[in-house]
Every structure is written in C-alpha cells, then in structure tokens.
Design an enzyme around this catalytic site. Sequence first.
Site, mmCIF file in Angstrom:
data_model
loop_
_atom_site.group_PDB
_atom_site.id
_atom_site.type_symbol
_atom_site.label_atom_id
_atom_site.label_comp_id
_atom_site.label_asym_id
_atom_site.label_seq_id
_atom_site.Cartn_x
_atom_site.Cartn_y
_atom_site.Cartn_z
ATOM 1 N N SER A 167 3.559 0.275 3.964
ATOM 2 C CA SER A 167 3.024 -0.735 3.050
ATOM 3 C C SER A 167 2.311 -1.790 3.894
ATOM 4 C CB SER A 167 4.157 -1.347 2.215
ATOM 5 O OG SER A 167 3.685 -2.327 1.329
ATOM 6 N N TYR A 181 -5.446 -5.112 -2.944
ATOM 7 C CA TYR A 181 -4.652 -4.491 -1.875
ATOM 8 C C TYR A 181 -3.154 -4.743 -2.083
ATOM 9 C CZ TYR A 181 -3.175 -3.405 2.927
ATOM 10 O OH TYR A 181 -2.548 -2.877 4.028
ATOM 11 N N LYS A 185 0.013 -2.072 -2.723
ATOM 12 C CA LYS A 185 1.110 -2.006 -1.752
ATOM 13 C C LYS A 185 2.450 -2.447 -2.364
ATOM 14 C CE LYS A 185 -1.066 -0.505 1.931
ATOM 15 N NZ LYS A 185 -0.720 0.777 2.582
#
Length: 323
Positions: A167, A181, A185
């Site tokens: 991650s 993003y 994650k």
Amino acid sequence: MIYYFSIVLVCVVFYLFFRRKRTYDLKNEHCVVTGGSSGIGLAMAIQSAKMGANVTIIARSKARLEAAKNEISSVIKNSQQKVLTFSVDISKDTNLKEIVKEAEDNAGPITMLINCAGTSICRRFEETPIEEFRKLLDINFLGSINMTQAVLPYMKERKFGRIAFVSSIAGLVGIYGYSAYSGSKFAILGAAEALQMEVQSHNISVTVSFPPDTDTPGYAEEIKDKPIETVRISESAGLYSAKDVAIKTLHDILNKKFMSSVGFEGLLLCYAFSCMKPSSSFLELIVQIFTIGLIRLATFVHLKHCYYTIRKCAEEKEREKKM
C-alpha cells in the site's frame, strides 16, 4: 506522569532491542511478485532470490521484464533457482489461474505472493478526472485482488502461504493531492483485514506494507506534477531506496506482521491505526497499549502541521498574485 513515561520508555526499549531476530533461507520456496520489473517490486524479487527462492515476476512490459530477469538471475544463490517472467495486465487478464498453474509447474508451489503492481498520480481532487480514479482502482486495488484470487486456492489446499500487499503511507492517511491514490490504497487495507480473518485457519499470513516516498521510476514521474503543498508535507518522511523498503517489508512478511512500515513516521502511523489490527507479538501489543495515547498526540500535532503548511502555501500564492 513521570511513571507513565517511564513505562512507555521501557516498552520501547524492550521492543527495539529484544524483539526476535531471525534469518531465513527460502530454498525450495516460490515467490511471485507483481510489478516485479521495476521499483519496489524488482527490489523484492532480488531480495527473495538472494535468500534462495524461485522467483516469478509479473508485469506488462516484456522489455523491462527481460532486463529484470537478468538482474535477478545475477544474484541467485544456486544454479537450481528458477526465474520466470509473465507479461500480463493483472487488472484485466482473466487467465491468471492458468499463469499461476504454469508458474507452479515450472518453479514449484507458490509459497509467497507479493502484490507490488501499482501506479500513482498526484493532483488536486477537482483536477482529477473520474477516469483517473477508475484507473488507480483497477491497477492498485483490483489488480491485487485479481492476482490474490488466482493464487489463494492453491495456498488453502496446501495449508500454507504468505500474501503481501504493498500500500502506502497515503493508504493510512489521506494526503493533499492524493485523493485518487489514497482511495485506491485505503481499499487494500480493508480487503486485507477481511482476508486475514478468512485465511488464518489455513495457516496463511497476510501483510500490508505502508512505504513512504521511495526512489523508483514511478516516483520520478509522479513528482513532475506534484502540488507544492504535497511536496512540503511529504518532505518530513524522507525518501527511501527501493532496496531498504524491500528488505524491511520482506522481513515483516516472513515474521507474519500484518502491518509493515519503514521509518519512524511510518511506524508511528501504523501504531496509530493498530487498534483493530492483528498484533505480531505480545511485546508489540504491550508497546501499543502504553504508547497509543502519546501517538495520538503526536499524530494530532503532525496533522496540525500539515494544515499549517497548506495555509502557508495558500498565502504565498496570494502574495504572488498581488505582485
């Protein structure tokens, strides 16, 4: 108060100096790394090969896969080790089970899967097209899920395996410019927690790695368009080499740690989010119990600093407009 701080200090000292140190030999094991042609993925593949594992790397670019294979082959411990490559888009390919079977036929049962394939963009929320949100979810999240579903039945049948997801610190805390993003994650962590509950009885461990900014080709592309606010907020965590991230992450995978971090800030954030996460040892649990209050204070101060940084950037932009 002095008594409390003394307990915290003793716990930290015990954890740092008396935690179990082990060396591992991965001879006859088979490690599959997605995104293994560059960056953290390649570094993970190299470290696994150095420890004696057969290695399979999966990525899209055939040219980079071939170059990565040569690099990995140059560090193997013995001539019996296998290094396999597959050019696949794991976010879309529906034949991953056939690829897994071919890899096992040629290099033995897969004992470790490391999901490293990923990409990032750094733009303000309103400047990020919805297509970019979908793209990051497909690659960063669904690609890892797709690959894990292909490997998992084999591990469950053999009652052994290690599954890791890479991650990011931005997968623990939302950071300015990382809305797309961070969202992709964060999703990894939720899926990994649920998966760990499902596979624990099958002797399969799950690890989620939260690396900070890492010196990779992807990072070099990302910083070209980074907002100044993101740059200044990220500076405090520093820039790490892919090798250092790989060594620490692989160590945590082999020690069955659910949350893996690199650097002090990463450790702090992992502890702050540890309340409903599996603990790798009783000692780690004790340290978390006695430090969680101070960590909450530290994260509060850090968050205030982030907002201060954003405000200062806004003031600088306003002054530039007036000039």
